[in-house]
Every structure is written in structure tokens, then in C-alpha cells.
Design an enzyme around this catalytic site. Structure first.
Site, mmCIF file in Angstrom:
data_model
loop_
_atom_site.group_PDB
_atom_site.id
_atom_site.type_symbol
_atom_site.label_atom_id
_atom_site.label_comp_id
_atom_site.label_asym_id
_atom_site.label_seq_id
_atom_site.Cartn_x
_atom_site.Cartn_y
_atom_site.Cartn_z
ATOM 1 N N ALA A 1 6.727 5.452 50.561
ATOM 2 C CA ALA A 1 6.936 4.970 51.930
ATOM 3 C C ALA A 1 8.169 5.652 52.501
ATOM 4 O O ALA A 1 9.084 6.026 51.757
ATOM 5 C CB ALA A 1 7.146 3.463 51.905
ATOM 6 N N GLY B 1 4.811 4.681 46.809
ATOM 7 C CA GLY B 1 3.510 4.462 47.460
ATOM 8 C C GLY B 1 2.529 5.607 47.230
ATOM 9 O O GLY B 1 1.316 5.405 47.316
ATOM 10 N N GLU C 1 1.031 4.726 44.069
ATOM 11 C CA GLU C 1 0.227 3.516 44.282
ATOM 12 C C GLU C 1 -1.087 3.854 44.974
ATOM 13 O O GLU C 1 -2.147 3.322 44.624
ATOM 14 C CB GLU C 1 1.035 2.494 45.088
ATOM 15 N N GLU D 1 11.299 2.846 42.945
ATOM 16 C CA GLU D 1 11.821 1.797 43.838
ATOM 17 C C GLU D 1 13.050 1.089 43.281
ATOM 18 O O GLU D 1 13.887 0.614 44.040
ATOM 19 C CB GLU D 1 10.713 0.771 44.141
HETATM 20 N N1 COA Z 1 11.228 8.553 52.739
HETATM 21 C C1 COA Z 1 11.796 9.250 53.729
HETATM 22 N N2 COA Z 1 12.159 10.548 53.600
HETATM 23 C C2 COA Z 1 11.931 11.142 52.418
HETATM 24 C C3 COA Z 1 11.342 10.463 51.337
HETATM 25 C C4 COA Z 1 10.973 9.104 51.531
HETATM 26 N N3 COA Z 1 10.371 8.398 50.582
HETATM 27 N N4 COA Z 1 11.250 11.316 50.294
HETATM 28 C C5 COA Z 1 11.765 12.480 50.701
HETATM 29 N N5 COA Z 1 12.180 12.393 51.995
HETATM 30 C C6 COA Z 1 12.757 13.431 52.841
HETATM 31 C C7 COA Z 1 14.236 13.672 52.513
HETATM 32 O O1 COA Z 1 15.054 12.725 53.180
HETATM 33 C C8 COA Z 1 14.390 15.070 53.031
HETATM 34 O O2 COA Z 1 14.482 15.022 54.436
HETATM 35 P P1 COA Z 1 15.610 15.910 55.206
HETATM 36 O O3 COA Z 1 15.308 17.347 54.848
HETATM 37 O O4 COA Z 1 15.374 15.617 56.659
HETATM 38 O O5 COA Z 1 16.930 15.467 54.706
HETATM 39 C C9 COA Z 1 13.088 15.737 52.700
HETATM 40 O O6 COA Z 1 12.148 14.683 52.543
HETATM 41 C C10 COA Z 1 13.110 16.526 51.401
HETATM 42 O O7 COA Z 1 13.586 15.676 50.376
HETATM 43 P P2 COA Z 1 14.859 16.035 49.451
HETATM 44 O O8 COA Z 1 15.429 14.733 48.957
HETATM 45 O O9 COA Z 1 15.788 16.946 50.169
HETATM 46 O O10 COA Z 1 14.127 16.836 48.274
HETATM 47 P P3 COA Z 1 14.604 16.934 46.771
HETATM 48 O O11 COA Z 1 13.694 17.919 46.115
HETATM 49 O O12 COA Z 1 16.063 17.156 46.650
HETATM 50 O O13 COA Z 1 14.288 15.474 46.137
HETATM 51 C C11 COA Z 1 12.968 13.527 45.709
HETATM 52 C C12 COA Z 1 12.968 15.026 46.039
HETATM 53 C C13 COA Z 1 11.524 13.068 45.739
HETATM 54 C C14 COA Z 1 13.552 13.309 44.312
HETATM 55 C C15 COA Z 1 13.809 12.731 46.746
HETATM 56 O O14 COA Z 1 13.415 13.146 48.049
HETATM 57 C C16 COA Z 1 13.593 11.246 46.654
HETATM 58 O O15 COA Z 1 14.146 10.605 45.769
HETATM 59 N N6 COA Z 1 12.822 10.664 47.587
HETATM 60 C C17 COA Z 1 12.621 9.227 47.680
HETATM 61 C C18 COA Z 1 11.496 8.823 46.764
HETATM 62 C C19 COA Z 1 11.352 7.317 46.745
HETATM 63 O O16 COA Z 1 12.266 6.574 46.489
HETATM 64 N N7 COA Z 1 10.126 6.872 47.032
HETATM 65 C C20 COA Z 1 9.776 5.491 47.013
HETATM 66 C C21 COA Z 1 9.996 4.885 48.329
HETATM 67 S S1 COA Z 1 9.550 3.166 48.286
#
Ligand code: COA
Length: 263
Positions: A65, A110, A113, A133
Site C-alpha cells: 500500500a 499488499g 497479499e 509492515e
Molecule cells: N508506499 C509509497 N511509496 C513507496 C512505497 C510504498 N509502499 N514503496 C516504495 N515507494 C517509493 C519510495 O518512496 C520512492 O519514491 P521517491 O523516489 O519519490 O522517493 C520510490 O518508491 C522508490 O523506492 P526506494 O525506497 O527509493 O527504493 P529502494 O530500492 O531504496 O527500496 C524498498 C525499496 C521496497 C525496500 C523500499 O522502497 C521500501 O521499504 N518500501 C516500503 C515497503 C513497505 O513497507 N510496504 C508495505 C506497506 S504496508
């Protein structure tokens, strides 16, 4: 009107849905959720769609999400959001056709999921799966704690949800979460091939297999096996069973009916 967050393509009875927010790793925002809801309703009402595939554009399938939505949530609106999202995945899971997740990259929160609400997960070698999460002070709330536990067992589900760690495609395959790992450059070609094979299968039998496995999973063995007796009776009432058996006896390929009215 902003650009579509989901791309839709339909060919020869196979519908392909591609999550299309690659710069945000296909994180599911409100617009995307609405587009997804519309597509699921459309697929449910279309008797000519025989298989549905989900995949993602860029390096993610879906990174969960969109976290930016969470700051505005209070307990009641958060519960409502979770209920609506769970209903959406329940609707997806109840589609009568085979649904495939072609996981091209990150499937987190998600994203995992949603993939688990599909019938089959095929993963590219680059795919990564996780329920992160916990790191947001939350828990998986779109069925993740429950579907993951049913798929991989309590101990592994707890380990993944407690730590929030990512696992690679091979580990997910070993755990039985993934049907097959396919090299990334041939993932979609291979999944399309599988989908087209499924699209040719006798539809009543395919639907019966899906229903009996899904519904029977939560029942005791005796009641679950009883579902099979009703299902085989249903199959025997379809022309495809007569055709399949006759074709075998006549040593020729079967010609199953191409259309099926969902009404
Ligand atoms: N929601 C909103 N934005 C997200 C996202 C999410 N779940 N996952 C990634 N993004 C966005 C980042 O904010 C970033 O945006 P920006 O370039 O405008 O700053 C872009 O996607 C790329 O992500 P980034 O974090 O720079 O890539 P990375 O390779 O360094 O890391 C992850 C990848 C997946 C490890 C990291 O993005 C992450 O932890 N995301 C959240 C995952 C999460 O918690 N999901 C469950 C949500 S309930």
C-alpha cells in the site's frame, strides 16, 4: 485525468493487468485501488475472459500500500480501509477463472497479499517477497497473516511477519508459495503460454477444481471430499465431459466448448 495506474490488455480469453506506477514501485494508492476494483468487476462479468494475469511494470510487482496514506488514518478510518481492501481481495479470490500472479520483482506487503489471493504465483529470479509492515509499527492487514499462514505454516509466517525480512524467489518456491521460478526475461512469455493452455481447458472442470480446493481447504477431510462428489456431478452435466471422454476413446484431441455463460 491522471495517467492510468493500471494497464489492461485482453487477447484470446487471457486478460493481463499491469501495475503501472513504476517510479513508486507500484505502491497501491487510492486511484490504483479504484482502477483495480473496476477491472475485477469487469473480469467477473465477462464470460469470454478465461484467465487473468497480474504483473508489474519496472522493478516491482507491488511494494505494498502507498504508505503516504497511513499518516491521515485514525483507528476507525484505518479499520474501514482494511475492511475495504480485504473485500477487494476476497472478490479477486472468488473469481471463477484461474488467476495468476507473474511476480517480476518486489512483492511486499499488499503486493504479496494480492499475489496470495491469486491461484498461482510464478516468480522471476529477481522477485522478492515480504511482509514488512512490522517496520511501520503495523501488521499485514489485507489477509496477509492468514493467507501466508495457510500457505507456508505458522512458524514460517510468524518469522516473516515478526522480522519483516525479504525472501528471494527460490526460498519462496521451497516454501510452496511459488509454483515455479522463471528467468526474468522469459517470465511473461512463459506465463502467457501457461495462461493460453489454461484458457483451452474445459471451463466447468477448471472452475470446479478451483472451488473444491479453495473451499475444501478449510473443511475436515470428510466434508471436503463430499464437495468432490457434487463437483463431479456438475462436470458430468457439462458437454465438455462427454467430449473429453469420447475424444480419449476415439483417440483424437478433444474439442471443448469455447464459450460459457456466467449468467
Ligand atoms: N508506499 C509509497 N511509496 C513507496 C512505497 C510504498 N509502499 N514503496 C516504495 N515507494 C517509493 C519510495 O518512496 C520512492 O519514491 P521517491 O523516489 O519519490 O522517493 C520510490 O518508491 C522508490 O523506492 P526506494 O525506497 O527509493 O527504493 P529502494 O530500492 O531504496 O527500496 C524498498 C525499496 C521496497 C525496500 C523500499 O522502497 C521500501 O521499504 N518500501 C516500503 C515497503 C513497505 O513497507 N510496504 C508495505 C506497506 S504496508
Amino acid at each position: 485525468m491522471s495517467e492510468k495506474t493500471i494497464l489492461y490488455h485482453q487477447e484470446d480469453g487471457v486478460a493481463t493487468v499491469t501495475f503501472n506506477r513504476p517510479d513508486k514501485l507500484n505502491a497501491l494508492n487510492g486511484q490504483m485501488k479504484e482502477e483495480l476494483r473496476e477491472i475485477i468487476n469487469k473480469v467477473a462479468a465477462a464470460p469470454d475472459i478465461r484467465v487473468l494475469i497480474f504483473t508489474g511494470k519496472g522493478r516491482a510487482f507491488m511494494a505494498g500500500a502507498d504508505v503516504s496514506m497511513f499518516l491521515d488514518l485514525d483507528p476507525l478510518s484505518g479499520k474501514h480501509l482494511a475492511q475495504r481492501a480485504q473485500e477487494l481481495l476476497a472478490r479477486l479470490e472468488s473469481l471463477e477463472i484461474p488467476v495468476i500472479a507473474a511476480v517480476n520483482g518486489l512483492a511486499l506487503g499488499g503486493g504479496l497479499e494480492l499475489a496470495m489471493a491469486c491461484d498461482l504465483i510464478y516468480a522471476s529470479g529477481e522477485a522478492k517477497f515480504g511482509q514488512p509492515e512490522i517496520n511501520l509499527g503495523l501488521l499485514p492487514f489485507v489477509g496477509g497473516t492468514q493467507r501466508l499462514t495457510r500457505l507456508v505454516g505458522k512458524v514460517v509466517a510468524k518469522e516473516l511477519c515478526f522480522t519483516g525480512r525479504m525472501m528471494d524467489a527460490q526460498e519462496a518456491k521451497t516454501l510452496g508459495l511459488v509454483a515455479r521460478v522463471i528467468p526474468g526475461d522469459s517470465l511473461m512469455a512463459e506465463v502467457n503460454k501457461i495462461a493460453h493452455i489454461l484458457a483451452q481447458k474445459p471451463r466447468v472442470a477448471l472452475r470446479a477444481i478451483k472451488q473444491v480446493i479453495d473451499r475444501g481447504f478449510d473443511l475436515d477431510l470428510r466434508n471436503a471430499c463430499a464437495l468432490e462428489t457434487d463437483a463431479v456431478a456438475l462436470c458430468l452435466s457439462s458437454p465438455d465431459a462427454r467430449e473429453g471422454v469420447s475424444a480419449f476413446l476415439e483417440k483424437r484431441p478433444p474439442r471443448f466448448s469455447r464459450t460459457f455463460s456466467a449468467k
